[in-house]
Design an enzyme around this catalytic site. Structure first.
Site, PDB file in Angstrom:
ATOM      1  CD  GLU A  12      48.684  30.656  38.341  1.00 49.00           C
ATOM      2  OE1 GLU A  12      47.655  31.332  38.864  1.00 49.00           O
ATOM      3  OE2 GLU A  12      48.323  30.025  37.653  1.00 49.00           O
ATOM      4  CG  ASP A 201      43.026  39.178  42.814  1.00 50.49           C
ATOM      5  OD1 ASP A 201      41.492  38.988  42.686  1.00 50.49           O
ATOM      6  OD2 ASP A 201      43.478  38.310  42.514  1.00 50.49           O
TER       7      ASP A 201
END
Length: 233
Positions: A12, A201
């Site tokens: 990230e 997701d």
């Protein structure tokens, strides 16, 4: 101006770190700080580790040691709202904890005692983000969505987890594991903050497979949006 940027995982923060022409790495209590410039702005980038405690520890260290004037959180999230797709970006105007229950003492579900029920993203930063991302996503198959993000110390994928979150937060847009903790620390230090996450997701029973497959896409989408935002701060 020093801008603090926080991501939980190496994936990230990697793109943001690689955007720095030169980097000084500082490790404090397991939290990894990278000091440099992005888009001409002085930046302290933190890889905090996963979960609320790691996020709170890292944000506190950042606030105390580096004195950022703004804190931005980047990374991935599980989509909870209808119509969200992998790669969409969620800009949070409000944050809450999804696993705090002190309602017996008169607090709202999700509210830490003596703290707000919701943490509000900075209005000025939200306005900048709205303007930038309207243009950024104009020709994209993905989109930016604004709304409530709920933080849990669990990876959300089971129907019972969904039911609990939707019962107490029917307007939830996304779930993740750090943002409300970052927001709480920023609130306590009186530092303006903004949470920008990309969907990796859909927080369902396929979530683990989707997360592993799309974490890099989500990280890239979120980081790219933050770099565009930095140009305007």
């Amino acid at each position: 101006m020093t801008i603090g940027i926080i991501g939980a995982m190496e994936e990230e923060v990697e793109l943001l770190k690689n955007s720095m022409p030169s980097v000084e790495e500082i490790v404090i209590g397991g939290a990894k700080f990278y000091v440099g410039e992005i888009a001409g702005k002085e930046v302290v980038l933190l890889e905090s580790g996963i979960g609320k405690v790691n996020a709170a520890l890292g944000t506190t260290l950042m606030a105390d040691r580096f004195k950022p004037e703004v804190i931005i959180n980047t990374g991935s999230a599980g989509g909870m709202a209808e119509g969200l797709a992998v790669g969409d970006v969620i800009i949070s105007d409000r944050l809450a904890y999804g696993d705090v229950d002190v309602t017996e003492f008169g607090y709202t579900y999700g509210q830490v005692p003596r703290m707000p029920a919701f943490y509000q993203g900075d209005a000025v930063l939200l306005k900048k983000a709205e303007t930038i991302y309207r243009e950024y996503f104009a020709a994209s198959e993905n989109k930016a969505v604004y709304g409530l993000v709920v933080t849990n110390d669990s990876f959300i994928m089971r129907p019972d987890q969904h039911e609990t979150i939707r019962t107490f937060f029917p307007d939830v847009k996304a779930v993740e594991m750090e943002a409300a903790a970052i927001a709480q620390v920023a609130y306590q230090f009186d530092i303006p903050f903004l949470i920008i996450r990309a969907i990796s997701d859909l927080a369902n029973q396929e979530a683990t497979i989707s997360f592993d497959e799309f974490i890099h896409l989500a990280a890239r989408q979120s980081a790219t949006c933050i770099i565009e935002l930095l140009k305007t701060i």
